[in-house]
Design an enzyme around this catalytic site. Structure first.
Site, PDB file in Angstrom:
ATOM      1  N   TYR A 173       0.820  -1.597   0.112  1.00 54.77           N
ATOM      2  CA  TYR A 173       0.259   0.166  -0.003  1.00 54.77           C
ATOM      3  C   TYR A 173       1.010   1.741  -0.087  1.00 54.77           C
ATOM      4  CZ  TYR A 173      -4.058  -3.072   0.650  1.00 54.77           C
ATOM      5  OH  TYR A 173      -4.462  -4.199   0.275  1.00 54.77           O
ATOM      6  N   ALA A 176     -23.695 -29.876   5.940  1.00 50.38           N
ATOM      7  CA  ALA A 176     -24.978 -29.032   5.727  1.00 50.38           C
ATOM      8  C   ALA A 176     -26.092 -29.809   6.571  1.00 50.38           C
ATOM      9  CB  ALA A 176     -25.479 -29.303   4.254  1.00 50.38           C
TER      10      ALA A 176
END
Length: 644
Positions: A174, A393
């Site tokens: 950055y 699930a």
């Protein structure tokens, strides 16, 4: 096991922290579009504070609204209007004894014009980022000074909001990192050239923050101790940077690594072992007297404790571990390691952000939805709930239903829980999926779920139980194309190979290059087989996170391997596989001993229909609705069981 070092108090400057665990900054995009802290963001950070984290460093926090936008819905400290909501966040964290630093950030060249209404990125020098590929505007000297002032203003606003300190993001390629690095800083004014000039903007920012906020207001600086790019800062350069930062008066160095151009070293996929870069932090720590915070790809408390014991760092920073399990710290303090849902390194969180959505976690359905799932309805009243299928699930639905006080009976036709996770854990570097199965099974055990293994659920078995609801999570079956020769003895599915160790010949064609196909091909190549990966589309790895794909294929390509894209399987004969070259519209024969099908899955609809025909409340979840990943299975299992 008790982790003594982890839970010893520590100090950064004059700031006292209750333990050595830092939640490192991670972009999550939970803020309001105005840059203010949202209720969702407050709930997210408060949940981690409530569970015992010592110091929370917020996501990248914008200090420049014009050229400094890093993500959608990014936290900001650019204006006094941001103070009230930031103060709410601080108070929410403080009431649990945690401290908070916002991480002040400017992306520089590592962003996109589309995030800034068409304005180009800015940088010390006009050198495009190899990943973002947009030519940045070269900052003038006056513009550098304006950005310096913006960082200082951000720190002042943070202090006004009650923050305990700030972190300056000078890592990961950055803007501040771009000034520090000779790879990106080719300037000839006072902010470029020699080492002291490249450090100048840091010196000015730190000096001004200390002047405006007082010497007792802590400043941490995050650095990339090795950029892992040619011409960038290596470890010996970063030692000099860290010592110089210490001389400027910073209170801590937060050690990370990499830039966007070596991004796999910032957010590592599952193949990277815990602590793989500990030498970076250890070297920095030996050369400074101030505390060192460090990320080290940590998943398990034992590794965090070990790094502290070895003197690698003074504070251990956990990123994705806090996404995967908000109670990581609480469970670690109790020595309850098996209860921690440990990060898989699957990159799902990062992929969601790159797609412009807010951060989510594959194994934690409540991430970003803490408020939505805050109020549980404990209305089970010991009524029976049946779950058909013990994959992710089904296991998640069973857990949630049991927590809601249902009497849960889970049927699994095989001898073990986990479903497709058991096959998914077999390729190289996928052992963390095994951790997940172990943790989820333990959750069910503690909730006294009645688990019936080796039992295929039928209407006749389930009906006497008088269930209030039946959740069908019977998963999906591999897609078998209707082509000549598909029933030959030398044709197997990827699941059969991974799960059962089916025999394969010396030369193998893997048909389909989704994640399962790529990982199967990698495994085969690693065992010395000659492997050809065949994909009908133009590119390998449709739907696979690019970091994960790069990681897997880098190992696959080291073997006796080949890749055929734009080729469709047409026939399987004695000679091998017949492929249609979709560009040349001509067929070719690829001689192979074994064909492995990895062409996706389709729901097992035949399992669900008898239950639908018999019971009033039948809910289909996971692959029984649509073939998907772990993330979709767990999210579906959780949300449907929570809402029923």
């Amino acid at each position: 096991m008790k982790y003594q070092k982890l839970f010893t108090p520590g100090k950064i400057g004059s700031l006292e922290l209750k333990n050595r665990i830092v939640m490192s900054a991670m972009g999550v995009s939970f803020a309001k579009s105005t840059g203010e802290t949202s209720d969702d963001m407050i709930a997210y950070y408060e949940e981690r504070a409530k569970n015992g984290c010592g110091l929370i460093i917020t996501e990248i926090t914008r200090i420049d609204d014009v050229n400094g936008v890093g993500t959608n819905c990014q936290l900001s400290l650019t204006d006094a209007k941001h103070i009230p909501q930031m103060e709410r966040l601080v108070m929410a964290v403080h009431k649990h004894g945690a401290k908070l630093f916002p991480q002040l950030h400017h992306p520089g060249r590592q962003t996109h014009a589309r995030l800034m209404q068409g304005r180009p990125p800015v940088a010390p020098s006009p050198i495009p980022c190899g990943k973002c590929k947009e030519m940045p505007h070269e900052l003038t000297t006056k513009e550098c000074e304006d950005i310096r002032n913006a960082f200082v203003k951000g720190a002042v606003l943070a202090q006004m909001a009650g923050c305990d300190g700030v972190e300056l993001h000078a890592a990961h390629g950055y803007l501040l990192n771009q000034f520090l690095s000779p790879h990106t800083n080719k300037r000839t004014d006072k902010y470029g050239g020699c080492f002291s000039n490249r450090m100048r903007i840091m010196a000015e920012i730190i000096t001004a923050i200390k002047h405006m906020c007082g010497r007792e207001f802590p400043i941490s600086v995050r650095i990339s101790a090795d950029e892992f790019i040619d011409g960038g800062n290596a470890l010996e350069d970063s030692v000099k940077i860290a010592r110089t930062l210490e001389s400027y008066g910073v209170d801590a160095i937060n050690v990370s690594s990499g830039t966007y151009e070596s991004g796999i070293t910032i957010i590592e996929p599952n193949s990277y072992p815990q602590g793989w870069k500990k030498h970076l932090a250890a070297t920095i720590r030996k050369n400074v007297k101030i505390p060192v915070i460090a990320v080290n790809c940590i998943k398990e408390p034992g590794m965090a404790e070990q790094l502290l014991e070895e003197g690698v760092c003074d504070f251990t920073a956990l990123g994705r571990a806090h996404l995967a399990d908000a109670a990581w710290v609480k469970k670690a303090k109790a020595g309850d390691d098996i209860a921690i849902r440990k990060c898989l390194g699957c990159m799902y969180c990062f992929g969601e952000l790159e797609s412009g959505r807010k951060c989510k976690c594959a194994i934690n359905a409540t991430l970003s939805r803490e408020r939505e799932f805050a109020n549980w309805n404990y209305n089970g009243d010991e009524r029976t709930a049946v779950v058909v299928g013990g994959g992710p699930a089904g296991m998640e639905a069973a857990r949630v239903l049991a927590q809601r006080k249902f009497n849960v009976v889970l049927f699994e036709k095989t001898s073990v829980l986990g479903g497709q996770l058991n096959a998914a854990s077999k390729p190289p570097h996928k052992e963390k999926i095994g951790w997940l199965v172990e943790t989820m099974a333990e959750e069910l055990r503690r909730l006294n779920v009645d688990i019936r293994l080796n039992t295929e659920a039928t209407v006749e078995i389930v009906k006497p139980l008088g269930p209030a609801v039946v959740f069908v999570a019977a998963g999906a079956a591999p897609i078998i194309p209707q082509i000549p020769g598909v029933d030959r003895a030398n044709v197997i599915t990827a699941e059969e190979y991974l799960q059962n160790g089916a025999d394969v010949g010396k030369s193998v064609a893997v048909i389909g290059s989704g994640l399962t196909g790529c990982e199967t091909a990698e495994d085969l190549a690693g065992k010395g087989h000659k492997v050809t990966l065949v994909e009908m589309l133009k590119k390998v790895g449709p739907g696979v996170n690019e970091t994960v794909l790069y990681d897997v294929m880098s190992r696959f390509n080291k073997g006796d391997t080949a890749i055929l894209t734009s080729h469709r399987l047409m026939d399987i004969t004695d000679q091998g596989v017949v492929l249609l070259d979709m560009k040349a519209t001509a067929t070719t024969v690829l001689p192979v001993d074994t064909v492995v099908l990895a062409m996706g899955v389709r729901p097992r609809c035949n399992v669900a229909q008898p239950f639908i025909d018999t019971f009033d409340d039948v809910i289909l979840i996971g692959d029984n609705v649509k073939g998907g990943r772990i993330a979709e299975a767990i999210s579906d299992g959780f949300s449907r069981a929570f809402s029923f």
